[in-house]
Design a protein around this motif. Structure first.
Motif, PDB file in Angstrom:
ATOM      1  N   LYS A  48      16.448   5.029  20.450  1.00  0.00           N
ATOM      2  CA  LYS A  48      17.765   4.965  21.620  1.00  0.00           C
ATOM      3  C   LYS A  48      17.844   6.476  22.177  1.00  0.00           C
ATOM      4  N   GLY A  81      15.891   5.933  25.200  1.00  0.00           N
ATOM      5  CA  GLY A  81      16.885   4.812  25.894  1.00  0.00           C
ATOM      6  C   GLY A  81      16.887   3.514  25.049  1.00  0.00           C
ATOM      7  N   GLU A  82      17.807   2.789  25.499  1.00  0.00           N
ATOM      8  CA  GLU A  82      17.982   1.489  24.601  1.00  0.00           C
ATOM      9  C   GLU A  82      16.915   0.514  24.765  1.00  0.00           C
ATOM     10  N   ARG A  83      16.201   0.464  25.730  1.00  0.00           N
ATOM     11  CA  ARG A  83      15.301  -0.726  25.702  1.00  0.00           C
ATOM     12  C   ARG A  83      13.927  -0.533  24.696  1.00  0.00           C
TER      13      ARG A  83
END
Length: 488
Positions: A109, A113-115
């Motif tokens: 993350k 990023g979170e995805r």
């Protein structure tokens, strides 16, 4: 979402927690269970010096290859909560793998990023190697978690954080020294954006102090004791590193490719990992270095990697993150239903590699446990026994007694040309009768035969034992047991 992924990973592992420590690399798990047993019996010594139930030259044998953090966790769990050593040995791996899944999510993350973090956590959690190591009573789960903490702790301008990151990595090396190949990736991740010599100095101090202290202590213990079963230094002397003839074999590379493709991210996602490594991206560089450092183990310890897939687990977090990067870019072109379907196939393929070695109880597992319970009831805690069941130490452990394992087929086994085996042969190993008498002179009180049919196929040895020592528990079809303190 991350909580659902991690919870699902736990639920898949729960049915295996009650399994006996038999089957998949049982000998590795047995030694960790023995060391946990000794930590409970004699914490003052065994907590610092890893000690087993095996007897070697009088005292209990020492295992100085690594510090058994998994055994420490299992011993603590057994002493503080209900449950057996076996249960807590598997549970510590499950909980540490759970924590590692979160750490992979957090690390990915931060970079992507979170995805992508969610995808990386799912790939890591449901990787065949991650699933298997998540219920194996070994140090791998702890080493991976502490390695991830070392990456998450660095990257700031504070020197104490650099020292902490280096110290955590050093602890990782104490648990699994072959993780050393990941060091360049850690250095790059911490210092690529903000390098100072002062920060590097603090980091290196953190790396050097714990691991140097531990292996200096191990070396001191080894030169003072003649009861060392194995150690880093003895294995280096036996030529376990850089096995040249293996590196020249085409079968070796076929085996390695199969392990990487099947055990890391499954054949379904392996092409994404390869393409991710080949497509340059600045943010992926530390993970590519991480992966290459883990793969260096193939050159340094080819025989270990060939025989034991888990020697490549140090690269699994990086492989998961790199795979997630390209997989996310690819799946962005399709509806979410396609992504869900694809990930469902990934989990199904992973379970195909996970379930057979873990949930299939080997033939004879229940028999070993039954014999162990009988012997434990028929003997005193201080009694030393000779336990025979194949070549393994499984029966000795389940008897919960100190002593020796005994191979009925020792006369026909080809022994490695190594000093410790040559020493045993000089003392009589290879001749079952001579070796039994040797063990009896060292304090063996009982002989336990877990495979009577194999015992009676060796006519000379079985006749000698039947004529020389009285049998106890006569009439049992399960095992044979002889009192070595008396003669007929």
């Amino acid at each position: 979402m991350i909580y659902l992924i991690l919870l699902a990973g736990v639920l898949v592992k729960v049915p295996a927690l009650s399994q006996p420590l038999l089957g998949y690399f049982a000998s590795y798990q047995m030694f960790n269970a023995m060391m946990a047993e000794m930590m409970i019996r004699d914490p003052r010594q065994a907590l610092l010096v890893p000690t087993t139930l095996m007897i070697l030259n009088g005292p209990p044998a020492l295992q100085l290859l690594y510090y058994p953090f998994a055994s420490l966790c299992a011993a603590a769990g057994t002493m503080c909560f209900p449950g057996s050593i076996e249960f807590w040995g598997r549970t510590q791996a499950m909980l540490l793998t759970l924590a590692s899944g979160w750490a992979v999510f957090d690390l990915a993350k931060r970079y992507f990023g979170e995805r992508i973090g969610l995808l990386a956590a799912m790939i890591f959690t449901f990787s065949p190697m991650g699933l298997i190591s998540g219920i194996s009573f070994q140090n791998e789960a702890a080493a991976i978690f502490i390695l991830l903490l070392s990456f998450l702790s660095g990257g700031t301008s504070r020197a104490w954080r650099d020292f902490l990151s280096g110290g955590l990595f050093s602890v990782t090396l104490i648990l699994r020294l072959h993780f050393i190949g990941v060091l360049p990736a850690l250095v790059w991740a911490i210092f690529a954006q903000n390098f100072t010599w002062r920060r590097l100095l603090f980091f290196l101090l953190g790396v050097v102090i714990p691991v140097t202290a531990w292996f200096s202590f191990v070396y001191h213990v080894e030169i003072k004791s003649n009861s060392v079963l194995t150690s880093l230094f003895s294995q280096m002397g036996e030529g376990r590193f850089l096995v040249q003839n293996l590196l020249r074999s085409p079968k070796f590379y076929v085996r390695i490719f199969d392990l990487l493709m099947a055990q890391w991210v499954t054949p379904l996602l392996f092409p994404f990992l390869v393409l991710s490594c080949l497509s340059y991206h600045r943010l992926r560089l530390p993970f590519l270095l991480w992966l290459l450092g883990a793969l260096a183990t193939i050159v340094l310890l080819p025989q270990k990697v060939y025989d034991h897939p888990f020697y490549l687990i140090s690269g699994l977090p990086a492989a998961s993150i790199l795979t997630a990067c390209l997989f996310y870019d690819f799946m962005n072109r399709f509806p979410k239903k396609v992504l869900v379907l694809f990930l469902g196939f990934f989990v199904a393929v992973s379970l195909r590699y996970y379930l057979p070695p873990i949930l299939t109880i080997p033939t004879g597992a229940s028999k070993i446990q039954q014999i162990g319970k009988h012997v434990e009831m028929m003997t005193q805690p201080e009694d030393r026994i000779v336990a025979s069941y194949g070549q393994s130490v499984e029966l000795l452990y389940y008897c919960r007694r100190m002593g020796w394992s005994f191979d009925l087929q020792m006369a026909t086994r080809k022994m490695p040309d190594q000093k410790r085996y040559r020493d045993r042969i000089q003392k009589g190993y290879g001749d079952p009768i001579q070796w039994l008498e040797r063990l009896r002179s060292e304090g063996a009180r009982y002989l336990v035969i877990g495979e009577p049919e194999q015992f009676y196929q060796n006519h000379e040895f079985s006749d000698y034992v039947d004529k020389t020592y009285p049998e106890i528990a006569a009439g049992s079809d399960l095992f044979r047991m002889y009192d070595l303190t008396q003669s007929r």
